[in-house]
Design a protein around this motif. Structure first.
Motif, PDB file in Angstrom:
ATOM      1  N   ARG A 134       0.836  -1.214   0.000  1.00 47.64           N
ATOM      2  CA  ARG A 134       0.000   0.000   0.000  1.00 47.64           C
ATOM      3  C   ARG A 134       0.866   1.257   0.000  1.00 47.64           C
ATOM      4  O   ARG A 134       0.565   2.227  -0.705  1.00 47.64           O
ATOM      5  CB  ARG A 134      -0.931  -0.006   1.222  1.00 47.64           C
ATOM      6  N   GLN A 135       1.928   1.256   0.783  1.00 50.16           N
ATOM      7  CA  GLN A 135       2.815   2.419   0.847  1.00 50.16           C
ATOM      8  C   GLN A 135       3.502   2.661  -0.495  1.00 50.16           C
ATOM      9  O   GLN A 135       3.654   3.809  -0.935  1.00 50.16           O
ATOM     10  CB  GLN A 135       3.854   2.218   1.955  1.00 50.16           C
ATOM     11  N   ALA A 136       3.931   1.564  -1.154  1.00 53.67           N
ATOM     12  CA  ALA A 136       4.592   1.710  -2.446  1.00 53.67           C
ATOM     13  C   ALA A 136       3.643   2.281  -3.495  1.00 53.67           C
ATOM     14  O   ALA A 136       4.020   3.144  -4.300  1.00 53.67           O
ATOM     15  CB  ALA A 136       5.135   0.353  -2.903  1.00 53.67           C
ATOM     16  N   GLN A 137       2.396   1.814  -3.488  1.00 53.97           N
ATOM     17  CA  GLN A 137       1.421   2.315  -4.437  1.00 53.97           C
ATOM     18  C   GLN A 137       1.093   3.778  -4.159  1.00 53.97           C
ATOM     19  O   GLN A 137       0.958   4.577  -5.090  1.00 53.97           O
ATOM     20  CB  GLN A 137       0.136   1.475  -4.377  1.00 53.97           C
ATOM     21  N   ARG A 138       0.995   4.130  -2.892  1.00 56.50           N
ATOM     22  CA  ARG A 138       0.703   5.530  -2.567  1.00 56.50           C
ATOM     23  C   ARG A 138       1.861   6.424  -2.998  1.00 56.50           C
ATOM     24  O   ARG A 138       1.633   7.511  -3.540  1.00 56.50           O
ATOM     25  CB  ARG A 138       0.444   5.694  -1.068  1.00 56.50           C
ATOM     26  N   HIS A 139       3.099   5.978  -2.751  1.00 56.83           N
ATOM     27  CA  HIS A 139       4.261   6.770  -3.175  1.00 56.83           C
ATOM     28  C   HIS A 139       4.217   7.002  -4.682  1.00 56.83           C
ATOM     29  O   HIS A 139       4.476   8.120  -5.161  1.00 56.83           O
ATOM     30  CB  HIS A 139       5.550   6.056  -2.776  1.00 56.83           C
ATOM     31  N   LYS A 140       3.861   5.972  -5.439  1.00 56.79           N
ATOM     32  CA  LYS A 140       3.758   6.102  -6.892  1.00 56.79           C
ATOM     33  C   LYS A 140       2.685   7.117  -7.270  1.00 56.79           C
ATOM     34  O   LYS A 140       2.892   7.967  -8.153  1.00 56.79           O
ATOM     35  CB  LYS A 140       3.443   4.739  -7.503  1.00 56.79           C
ATOM     36  N   ASN A 141       1.539   7.054  -6.598  1.00 57.93           N
ATOM     37  CA  ASN A 141       0.456   8.001  -6.870  1.00 57.93           C
ATOM     38  C   ASN A 141       0.880   9.434  -6.557  1.00 57.93           C
ATOM     39  O   ASN A 141       0.579  10.364  -7.326  1.00 57.93           O
ATOM     40  CB  ASN A 141      -0.777   7.638  -6.048  1.00 57.93           C
ATOM     41  N   VAL A 142       1.560   9.618  -5.419  1.00 57.01           N
ATOM     42  CA  VAL A 142       2.009  10.958  -5.029  1.00 57.01           C
ATOM     43  C   VAL A 142       3.010  11.503  -6.046  1.00 57.01           C
ATOM     44  O   VAL A 142       2.933  12.671  -6.454  1.00 57.01           O
ATOM     45  CB  VAL A 142       2.623  10.934  -3.625  1.00 57.01           C
ATOM     46  N   MET A 143       3.946  10.682  -6.490  1.00 59.61           N
ATOM     47  CA  MET A 143       4.944  11.126  -7.458  1.00 59.61           C
ATOM     48  C   MET A 143       4.296  11.538  -8.778  1.00 59.61           C
ATOM     49  O   MET A 143       4.688  12.545  -9.390  1.00 59.61           O
ATOM     50  CB  MET A 143       5.966  10.023  -7.692  1.00 59.61           C
ATOM     51  N   GLN A 144       3.299  10.783  -9.203  1.00 59.35           N
ATOM     52  CA  GLN A 144       2.590  11.158 -10.433  1.00 59.35           C
ATOM     53  C   GLN A 144       1.848  12.482 -10.242  1.00 59.35           C
ATOM     54  O   GLN A 144       1.821  13.325 -11.143  1.00 59.35           O
ATOM     55  CB  GLN A 144       1.613  10.053 -10.823  1.00 59.35           C
ATOM     56  N   GLY A 145       1.255  12.670  -9.056  1.00 57.84           N
ATOM     57  CA  GLY A 145       0.592  13.931  -8.762  1.00 57.84           C
ATOM     58  C   GLY A 145       1.559  15.096  -8.739  1.00 57.84           C
ATOM     59  O   GLY A 145       1.257  16.196  -9.239  1.00 57.84           O
ATOM     60  N   ILE A 146       2.746  14.888  -8.174  1.00 54.87           N
ATOM     61  CA  ILE A 146       3.762  15.938  -8.118  1.00 54.87           C
ATOM     62  C   ILE A 146       4.234  16.297  -9.525  1.00 54.87           C
ATOM     63  O   ILE A 146       4.467  17.478  -9.834  1.00 54.87           O
ATOM     64  CB  ILE A 146       4.932  15.489  -7.221  1.00 54.87           C
ATOM     65  N   ASP A 147       4.372  15.300 -10.393  1.00 51.86           N
ATOM     66  CA  ASP A 147       4.735  15.590 -11.788  1.00 51.86           C
ATOM     67  C   ASP A 147       3.724  16.552 -12.408  1.00 51.86           C
ATOM     68  O   ASP A 147       4.102  17.547 -13.046  1.00 51.86           O
ATOM     69  CB  ASP A 147       4.774  14.295 -12.606  1.00 51.86           C
ATOM     70  N   ASP A 148       2.431  16.265 -12.230  1.00 49.74           N
ATOM     71  CA  ASP A 148       1.385  17.127 -12.790  1.00 49.74           C
ATOM     72  C   ASP A 148       1.402  18.508 -12.142  1.00 49.74           C
ATOM     73  O   ASP A 148       1.222  19.527 -12.827  1.00 49.74           O
ATOM     74  CB  ASP A 148       0.020  16.478 -12.590  1.00 49.74           C
TER      75      ASP A 148
END
Length: 445
Positions: A134-148
């Motif tokens: 769950r933490q790894a998936q959330r980190h991925k989601n946050v990084m994609q959000g930061i890119d945007d």
């Protein structure tokens, strides 16, 4: 029974101004056909419009309320009215043994507190593998959000900021929602705060530029999280929106002290009511902030009173210069109060603010107590002036400006202030020469 609250302190407990008005109307002997007090509770029967009087009780140890009326407000007008009456005329309340309905209520409160403590200490099994996924998936989601978000910030600056005021109501909300989807609610909150800025004057340009710069800095800090110290990693993750659970916080080292409540502020954010309490520790000299987030109809866990004192253990959230804390235990005390240590003047207070911001540039507010202040005004602005003649502009809520001037009468006082990127705000005072504490109701939309 220790209960020496003033009318001003009781008013701070009210959920809204209309409850205060209604409670004052009930704070008369004729409204209560029964009034009594015991070792831990204060109770009475209030005759309403119906045939059966309302049974009202106050836990004087933890300042909790119970009433048989149908009101959805907490505390209701009957509980507040009972406290106001006791504060004004304690001789009307005869000593008595607590009746069964009160004893049962107090026993249930004790059982609930004990279960909560056991739950905090309990070691529930954790599926570490699932948690890691769950933490790894959330980190991925946050990084994609930061890119945007970073692309959006570049476009915003490339197009210029002069058109922001007329678009502010919609400009930031879309990206804030994207951050919610990216599981970064902390970034969403900062974006929404940009949309709520005051764009009517000239100061918005510098303030907006500074806040946008901090937003970029925060996203870059998260990108390179592994380079930071453990404290900074925790701070950055918290600012992004990763929660620190109560169990984690309460498992940390506690600071045992006698804590004074310096101020209470109530804000409404969407459907939530957020209660913020600023505290000061007598022996540790530490400032702390305790927050309560209340959904509609939810009853607060604690009812802390500005100007009151509590013996307790506070556990602070992890981070850099963190002030937010939770009570591991607390006990209201009726005696043994104190006046917080204070800066000798405004220059020392400003130095403390600079040091706090230097340690953590993302800090929102820096609390401080300053001695020897006087109020002044020049027709358009309010000022505080110290004993050395140094003066700072200060924000004072309009509804308390006149009461402040009347209370101080142009004489020196000790003040509790919050400093932020927009300046200083005066919230509470100790009026000299007797250090009488004054804190006015502070509820904001």
């Amino acid at each position: 029974m220790l209960l020496n609250l003033t009318e001003e302190q009781i008013v701070q407990l009210a959920p809204d101004a209309s409850s205060v008005k209604a409670a004052k109307g009930l704070a008369t002997e004729s409204k209560w056909i029964l009034r009594a007090s015991g070792t831990r509770a204060l109770w009475g029967h209030c005759q309403g419009s119906g045939k059966t009087p309302y049974q009202t009780v106050v836990d004087t140890q933890d300042l909790a309320f119970k009433c048989s009326c149908p009101s959805r407000k907490f505390p209701c007008k009957h509980g507040l009215g009972l406290l106001l009456l006791y504060a004004a005329r304690p001789e009307l309340f005869g000593a008595a043994d607590e009746p069964e309905w009160i004893s049962e209520w107090l026993a249930k409160r004790d059982q609930k507190a004990e279960k909560k403590e056991q739950k905090t200490k309990g070691d529930a099994p954790v599926d570490e593998a699932a948690q890691a996924r769950r933490q790894a998936q959330r980190h991925k989601n946050v990084m994609q959000g930061i890119d945007d978000l970073q692309v959006w910030l570049k476009d915003l600056l490339r197009n210029g900021l002069l058109q922001v005021p007329e678009r502010a109501d919609k400009l930031f909300e879309g990206m804030a929602r994207r951050m919610v989807d990216a599981q970064a609610p902390g970034l969403a909150g900062r974006l929404r705060a940009l949309g709520e800025m005051d764009f009517t004057g000239e100061s918005w340009k510098a303030l907006l530029t500074e806040r946008l710069g901090k937003l970029w800095l925060l996203t870059e800090a998260y990108r390179h999280l592994e380079r930071r110290s453990e404290a900074w990693q925790c701070e950055i993750r918290t600012l992004i929106g990763y929660p620190q659970t109560k169990e984690e916080v309460l498992a940390g080292e506690a600071v045992a002290d006698r804590w004074m409540v310096l101020h209470k502020r109530v804000r409404r954010v969407d459907q939530l009511k957020v209660e913020s309490y600023w505290l000061y520790g007598e022996r540790s000299g530490r400032m702390a902030v305790y927050l309560e987030f209340l959904a509609p109809k939810k009853i607060p866990e604690m009812s802390l009173v500005p100007g009151d004192f509590y013996d307790g253990e506070l556990c602070f959230y992890s981070g850099v210069g963190s002030l937010r804390a939770l009570f591991r235990s607390h006990q209201r005390v009726g005696e043994g109060g104190f006046v917080p240590a204070a800066c000798s003047g405004l220059e020392e207070a400003a130095a403390r603010y600079r040091a706090a911001v230097g340690e953590n540039p993302f800090i929102d507010e820096v609390p401080t107590v300053v001695d020897g202040l006087r109020l002044a005004e020049d027709g358009t602005r309010n000022w505080v002036v110290d004993a050395e003649g140094k003066r700072f502009p200060v924000r004072i809520r309009e509804e308390i400006r006149i009461p402040l001037l009347v209370t101080t009468g142009g004489k020196p006082f000790r003040g509790f202030l919050l400093a932020d990127e927009e300046g200083w705000e005066l919230l509470s005072i100790w009026n000299q020469p007797n250090d009488e504490f004054y804190c006015w109701r502070d509820e904001r939309d």
